[in-house]
Scaffold this motif. Structure first.
Motif, short mmCIF file in Angstrom:
data_model
loop_
_atom_site.label_atom_id
_atom_site.label_comp_id
_atom_site.label_asym_id
_atom_site.label_seq_id
_atom_site.Cartn_x
_atom_site.Cartn_y
_atom_site.Cartn_z
N ILE A 17 -8.17 1.85 5.84
CA ILE A 17 -7.79 1.20 4.59
C ILE A 17 -6.27 1.20 4.43
N VAL A 18 -5.66 2.36 4.70
CA VAL A 18 -4.21 2.48 4.59
C VAL A 18 -3.52 1.51 5.55
N SER A 52 -2.34 1.92 -1.29
CA SER A 52 -3.35 2.97 -1.10
C SER A 52 -3.12 4.13 -2.06
N SER A 61 -1.79 6.74 9.76
CA SER A 61 -2.92 6.68 8.83
C SER A 61 -4.22 6.97 9.56
N ILE A 69 -3.96 9.83 2.50
CA ILE A 69 -2.73 9.14 2.11
C ILE A 69 -1.59 10.13 1.89
N ALA A 80 -10.53 6.06 5.29
CA ALA A 80 -9.26 5.93 4.58
C ALA A 80 -8.12 5.48 5.49
#
Length: 401
Positions: free
Chosen positions: A272-273, A281, A136, A326, A269
């Motif tokens: 976050i993932v 996600s 990620s 993602i 991102a």
């Protein structure tokens, strides 16, 4: 990611930004230069042919896979394709756009073949070098590098063209491609101990990817995941034109601000993932795409203010940056051992082809129903993608129980 492993990230960032800047330059800036030089729209349209290698690169991805038996082989593929890429870019600078137009187009196609080949090799390198827990973050670096390259390729180089001219600009471009190799040449960490490179696949192995149990459902997700934003991305510039904004304003709003937001969101991102997981996600980033379509639908009831347009464009590009990370991360998870380049390339090509189809459809939808209804339809596409994703993940969970 362990502190001792962070050095691989600048390597990936430089490699992806190196391929992104020339690609952005040739596909977006050169048409502007050509129009300023009074080229016909038909000639400018032919320039789109340079993108074909990036659509067809899955056809020779098995060759790269089969000739990658060690980390040294991977480095050779990347360095060789990057050197060839730089040489072709440099040679283009010795020709005149107007007098040698067809030859320049041909050389651009050859350059993009080299760039696409380098991309396959770099993707294999990233998949093998990144542990599943690091993918990620690695893909956030990859996507951020691509978006940053687009900013330089579309904005900075257009300004540089006015100061240096065609010939010197191409020399600068080739030099940058070569400089981007330095981090790779200085990074000599071995593959993770659990990783083994075993290659021997055939052309038909490309299509055996679809025979993997449940893979056709993932392909449906790939086809529809971007559907709610890709049409808006293709229509936002005409929309701004029809609202009365000039080229300078549109260039800043969509080209600089939008792409910058995408780069930042792509970078964020990955974290976050890593924090909330891949499944959550997928839903969260798709919800952001729905929010972007719904927001454009809301503000297009009338004539939106500049501040609302800024917010809408930023949300649109933010959702695009999030979605890219993602999709790339899970695409890496889906590859078969020994088919890393082939499988990853095939998945990304599917998103490119579906994006092209939705972009074409969006023009007809916007023309037939108007911008307001079109934005509503795009939001609906995101909901359809959410339903497909929900069914796919639910069936996958049931199969694993």
């Amino acid at each position: 990611m362990e502190a001792k492993n962070w050095h691989k990230l600048p390597v990936l960032f430089c490699l992806y930004i190196a391929q992104s800047i020339p690609m952005s330059f040739f596909s977006t800036v050169v048409p502007v230069i050509m129009r300023q030089e009074n080229y016909s729209l038909q000639s400018i349209g032919l320039l789109q042919l340079v993108k074909l290698p990036w659509i067809l690169k899955f056809l020779w991805a098995p060759i790269v896979d089969n000739h990658t038996r060690s980390l040294r082989d991977l480095r050779r593929w990347i360095v060789a394709s990057e050197l060839f890429y730089a040489i072709i870019i440099l040679s283009i600078g010795f020709f005149n756009l107007q007098a040698d137009f067809k030859l320049v187009i041909l050389l651009m196609v050859v350059a993009f073949i080299a760039s696409a080949t380098q991309d396959i090799a770099v993707d294999i390198y990233a998949i093998l070098m990144l542990k599943p827990s690091e993918r990620s973050i690695g893909n956030s670096i990859q996507s951020a590098g691509t978006f940053v390259g687009s900013i330089f390729g579309t904005g900075v180089l257009l300004i540089a063209y006015h100061y240096f001219g065609w010939n010197y600009l191409l020399v600068l471009l080739a030099a940058f491609v070569l400089i981007a190799l330095v981090p790779l040449l200085s990074y000599r960490q071995p593959l993770p101990s659990s990783t083994a490179i075993v290659k021997r696949i055939s052309f038909t192995d490309i299509f055996r990817f679809f025979a993997i149990k449940g893979m056709y459902k993932w392909v449906l997700v790939l086809i529809f995941y971007y559907s709610g934003i890709i049409g808006i991305l293709s229509m936002v510039k005409p929309y701004l034109v029809d609202l009365g904004y000039n080229i300078k304003q549109i260039g800043f709003l969509s080209g600089i601000l939008g792409t910058s937001v995408a780069a930042i969101s792509a970078f964020v991102a990955g974290f976050i993932v890593k924090k909330i997981g891949r499944k959550t996600s997928l839903y969260a980033f798709l919800a952001a795409s729905f929010g972007a379509g719904a927001f454009f639908w809301l503000i297009s009831h009338g004539t939106p203010s500049m501040s609302l347009l800024y917010a809408a464009v930023m949300l649109l590009w933010c959702s695009y940056g999030l979605s890219t990370v993602i999709i790339y991360t899970i695409a890496m998870d889906k590859v078969r051992p020994g088919c890393e380049g082939t499988d990853f390339t095939l998945q990304i090509v599917i998103t490119h082809l579906s994006g092209l189809i939705f972009a074409v459809i969006s023009g007809r939808l916007a023309d037939s129903f108007g911008y307001h209804n079109f934005f509503g339809i795009e939001a609906l596409f995101s909901l359809i993608a959410m339903i497909i994703l929900s069914i796919t993940l639910r069936q996958s969970n049931n199969a694993n129980q």
